[in-house]
Design a protein around this motif. Structure first.
Motif, short mmCIF file in Angstrom:
data_model
loop_
_atom_site.label_atom_id
_atom_site.label_comp_id
_atom_site.label_asym_id
_atom_site.label_seq_id
_atom_site.Cartn_x
_atom_site.Cartn_y
_atom_site.Cartn_z
N ILE A 44 3.19 -15.82 9.45
CA ILE A 44 3.87 -16.96 8.85
C ILE A 44 4.68 -16.56 7.62
N GLN A 45 4.33 -15.43 7.00
CA GLN A 45 5.06 -14.98 5.82
C GLN A 45 6.53 -14.76 6.15
N ALA A 46 6.81 -14.10 7.25
CA ALA A 46 8.19 -13.82 7.62
C ALA A 46 8.96 -15.10 7.89
N ALA A 47 8.28 -16.11 8.45
CA ALA A 47 8.95 -17.37 8.77
C ALA A 47 9.32 -18.15 7.51
N THR A 48 8.53 -18.03 6.43
CA THR A 48 8.81 -18.77 5.20
C THR A 48 9.82 -18.07 4.31
N GLY A 49 10.08 -16.79 4.57
CA GLY A 49 11.04 -16.05 3.75
C GLY A 49 10.42 -15.41 2.53
N GLU A 50 9.13 -15.64 2.28
CA GLU A 50 8.45 -15.04 1.14
C GLU A 50 7.89 -13.67 1.54
N THR A 51 7.71 -12.82 0.55
CA THR A 51 7.17 -11.48 0.82
C THR A 51 6.02 -11.21 -0.15
N LYS A 52 4.91 -11.83 0.11
CA LYS A 52 3.74 -11.65 -0.73
C LYS A 52 2.99 -10.38 -0.36
N TYR A 53 2.96 -10.06 0.94
CA TYR A 53 2.22 -8.90 1.43
C TYR A 53 3.19 -7.90 2.05
N SER A 54 3.03 -6.63 1.68
CA SER A 54 3.91 -5.60 2.23
C SER A 54 3.43 -5.08 3.58
N GLY A 55 2.22 -5.41 3.97
CA GLY A 55 1.68 -4.97 5.24
C GLY A 55 0.23 -5.36 5.37
N SER A 56 -0.41 -4.92 6.44
CA SER A 56 -1.79 -5.31 6.73
C SER A 56 -2.76 -4.85 5.64
N LEU A 57 -2.64 -3.59 5.23
CA LEU A 57 -3.55 -3.05 4.22
C LEU A 57 -3.37 -3.75 2.89
N ASP A 58 -2.12 -4.00 2.51
CA ASP A 58 -1.85 -4.70 1.26
C ASP A 58 -2.39 -6.11 1.31
N CYS A 59 -2.26 -6.77 2.45
CA CYS A 59 -2.79 -8.12 2.62
C CYS A 59 -4.31 -8.12 2.44
N ALA A 60 -4.99 -7.16 3.08
CA ALA A 60 -6.45 -7.08 2.96
C ALA A 60 -6.87 -6.84 1.52
N LYS A 61 -6.15 -5.95 0.81
CA LYS A 61 -6.48 -5.65 -0.58
C LYS A 61 -6.31 -6.89 -1.46
N GLN A 62 -5.21 -7.61 -1.27
CA GLN A 62 -4.97 -8.80 -2.10
C GLN A 62 -6.00 -9.89 -1.82
#
Length: 301
Positions: free
Chosen positions: A140-158
């Motif tokens: 859903i991040q790509a659909a909203t135009g926001e870039t909070k997570y740079s990838g799967s590992l970054d998402c898990a860390k955050q």
């Protein structure tokens, strides 16, 4: 009913199930992306059109706006998880069958196969829940135009930094509610179809590729017919801002029914069903092919 095959070894199960899972993700992920975006799109304001009018509109907008790579957003998380997940899944099914057999030659009934499949759903949730959480957020991040997570590992860390392990495993109960009954239906349907498609006097292990594809694909259809409503709730809950649904899935259910009606529980139905047949056909074919290969190179393993 055709005779049930003997439970396979955990080592062979790991590799064959993992290969089948990789096949499933590669074939099915684009439509999984569409499904999640349809399930999580915001309710339009009065007088405004929805972000996506349907499956094909979402597919077109994703392809035009993000290219083919957009259809594979978030695939790293399920790819990383599929090998152990499907190994555990098929191992859980085999264990469930074995626990219900008094002797190794016992032929299980279809309710017993359903129960064994449900056990596999319990086994896979530990791996599935965090992977689903990360996948949905990236989709859903790509659909909203926001870039909070740079990838799967970054998402898990955050997620871990923000809320600890509970943040990573948010939606586990809903994942269980989806996968336990759906896995029971999945494996029972596959075994049932293999049995009825096996010619008289032949073994289920000798089924042709088209029949394996048909059995696996239709098992996927039956699986998702059961899984869609809890999957919608899970996607909404896992992608919601922290604290939005204080009472868990009950709040998600109330909100959806109140604002969008019962039909909202079947959002993404078309995308799911289009995806289900080829993805699960690929999964079971990959599993059967890998199992035959492993039996050939290591028959005593």
């Amino acid at each position: 009913m055709a005779k049930q095959p003997q439970p396979i070894s955990p080592v062979k199960n790991f590799f064959a199930g993992g290969f089948g899972g990789v096949c499933l993700v590669f074939v099915g992920h684009p439509l999984d992306t569409i499904k999640v975006r349809l399930q999580t799109q915001p309710k339009p304001q009065p007088g405004q059109a929805p972000l996506y009018s349907g499956t094909f509109d979402c597919f077109k907008k994703t392809l035009v706006g993000e290219g083919v790579r957009g259809l594979y957003r978030g695939m790293a998380a399920p790819i990383i998880g599929v090998t152990p997940m499907f190994a555990v899944c098929f191992f859980g099914f085999g264990l469930g069958k074995r626990l219900q057999q008094r002797t190794p030659d016992d032929v299980l009934t279809y309710p017993q196969l359903f129960a064994a499949g449900m056990l596999s759903g319990v086994f896979t949730t530990v791996i599935m829940a965090p992977g689903e959480r990360i996948k949905c957020l990236l989709q859903i991040q790509a659909a909203t135009g926001e870039t909070k997570y740079s990838g799967s590992l970054d998402c898990a860390k955050q997620l871990y930094r923000e809320a600890g392990i509970r943040g990573v495993y948010k939606g586990t109960v809903l994942t269980l509610m989806r996968d336990v009954p759906a896995s029971g239906m999945y494996f029972m349907t596959y075994e049932w179809l293999k049995n009825i498609l096996t010619p008289e006097g032949k073994s289920v292990s000798d089924l042709s590729v088209p029949r394996i594809l048909f059995a696996g694909g239709l098992a996927g259809i039956f699986n998702w017919a059961v899984a869609i409503p809890p999957d919608v709730l899970k996607s909404r809950f896992q992608t919601a801002p922290p604290g939005k649904y204080a009472n868990g899935f009950r709040d998600v259910l109330r909100e959806l029914i109140r604002e969008e009606g019962v039909a909202s529980l079947y959002k993404g139905f078309t995308a799911v069903m289009i995806r289900a047949f080829p993805a699960n056909a690929a999964c079971f074919l990959g599993f059967e092919v890998a199992m035959k290969f492993l039996n050939w190179i290591a028959p005593s393993l």
